[in-house]
Design a protein around this motif. Sequence first.
Motif, PDB file in Angstrom:
ATOM      1  N   TRP A   1       0.829  -1.205   0.000  1.00 55.78           N
ATOM      2  CA  TRP A   1       0.000   0.000   0.000  1.00 55.78           C
ATOM      3  C   TRP A   1       0.866   1.259   0.000  1.00 55.78           C
ATOM      4  O   TRP A   1       0.577   2.227  -0.686  1.00 55.78           O
ATOM      5  CB  TRP A   1      -0.914  -0.025   1.211  1.00 55.78           C
ATOM      6  N   VAL A   2       1.956   1.229   0.770  1.00 59.63           N
ATOM      7  CA  VAL A   2       2.810   2.405   0.865  1.00 59.63           C
ATOM      8  C   VAL A   2       3.713   2.537  -0.365  1.00 59.63           C
ATOM      9  O   VAL A   2       3.853   3.624  -0.922  1.00 59.63           O
ATOM     10  CB  VAL A   2       3.656   2.358   2.157  1.00 59.63           C
ATOM     11  N   THR A   3       4.319   1.429  -0.809  1.00 56.51           N
ATOM     12  CA  THR A   3       5.332   1.530  -1.858  1.00 56.51           C
ATOM     13  C   THR A   3       4.769   1.526  -3.274  1.00 56.51           C
ATOM     14  O   THR A   3       5.334   2.171  -4.147  1.00 56.51           O
ATOM     15  CB  THR A   3       6.352   0.392  -1.733  1.00 56.51           C
ATOM     16  N   THR A   4       3.698   0.815  -3.526  1.00 54.32           N
ATOM     17  CA  THR A   4       3.208   0.721  -4.906  1.00 54.32           C
ATOM     18  C   THR A   4       1.881   1.435  -5.127  1.00 54.32           C
ATOM     19  O   THR A   4       1.617   1.897  -6.230  1.00 54.32           O
ATOM     20  CB  THR A   4       3.054  -0.748  -5.346  1.00 54.32           C
ATOM     21  N   GLU A   5       1.056   1.508  -4.102  1.00 50.71           N
ATOM     22  CA  GLU A   5      -0.227   2.189  -4.253  1.00 50.71           C
ATOM     23  C   GLU A   5      -0.165   3.628  -3.748  1.00 50.71           C
ATOM     24  O   GLU A   5      -1.132   4.371  -3.877  1.00 50.71           O
ATOM     25  CB  GLU A   5      -1.330   1.421  -3.514  1.00 50.71           C
ATOM     26  N   PHE A   6       0.952   4.034  -3.168  1.00 52.14           N
ATOM     27  CA  PHE A   6       1.183   5.388  -2.686  1.00 52.14           C
ATOM     28  C   PHE A   6       0.038   5.888  -1.803  1.00 52.14           C
ATOM     29  O   PHE A   6      -0.511   6.961  -2.020  1.00 52.14           O
ATOM     30  CB  PHE A   6       1.451   6.342  -3.853  1.00 52.14           C
TER      31      PHE A   6
ATOM     32  N   ASN B   1      -7.755   2.368  -1.277  1.00 51.96           N
ATOM     33  CA  ASN B   1      -7.298   1.107  -1.875  1.00 51.96           C
ATOM     34  C   ASN B   1      -7.394  -0.043  -0.891  1.00 51.96           C
ATOM     35  O   ASN B   1      -8.125   0.015   0.090  1.00 51.96           O
ATOM     36  CB  ASN B   1      -5.907   1.244  -2.465  1.00 51.96           C
ATOM     37  N   THR B   2      -6.641  -1.107  -1.110  1.00 51.74           N
ATOM     38  CA  THR B   2      -6.874  -2.354  -0.405  1.00 51.74           C
ATOM     39  C   THR B   2      -6.031  -2.575   0.838  1.00 51.74           C
ATOM     40  O   THR B   2      -6.367  -3.432   1.641  1.00 51.74           O
ATOM     41  CB  THR B   2      -6.616  -3.540  -1.347  1.00 51.74           C
ATOM     42  N   GLY B   3      -4.935  -1.867   1.020  1.00 46.54           N
ATOM     43  CA  GLY B   3      -4.051  -2.123   2.157  1.00 46.54           C
ATOM     44  C   GLY B   3      -4.756  -2.100   3.504  1.00 46.54           C
ATOM     45  O   GLY B   3      -4.715  -3.084   4.253  1.00 46.54           O
ATOM     46  N   PRO B   4      -5.431  -1.004   3.849  1.00 46.79           N
ATOM     47  CA  PRO B   4      -6.125  -0.973   5.135  1.00 46.79           C
ATOM     48  C   PRO B   4      -7.256  -2.003   5.237  1.00 46.79           C
ATOM     49  O   PRO B   4      -7.518  -2.526   6.315  1.00 46.79           O
ATOM     50  CB  PRO B   4      -6.684   0.451   5.209  1.00 46.79           C
ATOM     51  N   LEU B   5      -7.903  -2.290   4.131  1.00 46.96           N
ATOM     52  CA  LEU B   5      -8.970  -3.300   4.163  1.00 46.96           C
ATOM     53  C   LEU B   5      -8.437  -4.682   4.492  1.00 46.96           C
ATOM     54  O   LEU B   5      -9.060  -5.432   5.251  1.00 46.96           O
ATOM     55  CB  LEU B   5      -9.672  -3.357   2.804  1.00 46.96           C
ATOM     56  N   ILE B   6      -7.285  -5.039   3.936  1.00 45.32           N
ATOM     57  CA  ILE B   6      -6.699  -6.343   4.222  1.00 45.32           C
ATOM     58  C   ILE B   6      -6.292  -6.429   5.687  1.00 45.32           C
ATOM     59  O   ILE B   6      -6.483  -7.466   6.334  1.00 45.32           O
ATOM     60  CB  ILE B   6      -5.518  -6.611   3.277  1.00 45.32           C
ATOM     61  N   VAL B   7      -5.771  -5.350   6.228  1.00 53.86           N
ATOM     62  CA  VAL B   7      -5.416  -5.337   7.650  1.00 53.86           C
ATOM     63  C   VAL B   7      -6.674  -5.493   8.507  1.00 53.86           C
ATOM     64  O   VAL B   7      -6.688  -6.263   9.473  1.00 53.86           O
ATOM     65  CB  VAL B   7      -4.652  -4.052   8.008  1.00 53.86           C
ATOM     66  N   LEU B   8      -7.745  -4.800   8.161  1.00 53.79           N
ATOM     67  CA  LEU B   8      -9.003  -4.918   8.904  1.00 53.79           C
ATOM     68  C   LEU B   8      -9.547  -6.343   8.832  1.00 53.79           C
ATOM     69  O   LEU B   8     -10.000  -6.894   9.844  1.00 53.79           O
ATOM     70  CB  LEU B   8     -10.033  -3.934   8.360  1.00 53.79           C
ATOM     71  N   LEU B   9      -9.489  -6.964   7.674  1.00 60.01           N
ATOM     72  CA  LEU B   9      -9.933  -8.357   7.553  1.00 60.01           C
ATOM     73  C   LEU B   9      -9.060  -9.286   8.390  1.00 60.01           C
ATOM     74  O   LEU B   9      -9.555 -10.230   9.009  1.00 60.01           O
ATOM     75  CB  LEU B   9      -9.919  -8.800   6.094  1.00 60.01           C
ATOM     76  N   GLY B  10      -7.763  -9.019   8.421  1.00 53.86           N
ATOM     77  CA  GLY B  10      -6.867  -9.829   9.245  1.00 53.86           C
ATOM     78  C   GLY B  10      -7.192  -9.718  10.722  1.00 53.86           C
ATOM     79  O   GLY B  10      -7.167 -10.704  11.454  1.00 53.86           O
TER      80      GLY B  10
END
Length: 93
Positions: A39-44, A57-66
């Motif tokens: 999320w930080v390096t490629t999705e900025f 985008n998806t980074g925070p959503l994946i963390v929430l699902l985890g």
Amino acid sequence: LIAAIMMAAAMAIIGAGVWLDRPRNLFLILGSILAMSFWVTTEFLGGILTGQGTDPNTGPLIVLLGVCVGMRRERWFPGAPDPPRSPRTAGVE
């Protein structure tokens, strides 16, 4: 190409590791770290700092699902009664 294959393999291993019962939280943490690094390096950060980003985008959503998968009812609510079962699944174990 090699970096993409290595990242895909890492994601597949982490995804398969979540299905294991014992070290599940370890794989959830590793998956969250990998998702946040993408999320930080490629999705900025989903472009939220540019003023033109429409979603994070998806980074925070994946963390929430985890976090949701990692939370077990027995751990957070010891002694809580089981939820009522529907008549359709009453005999299914």
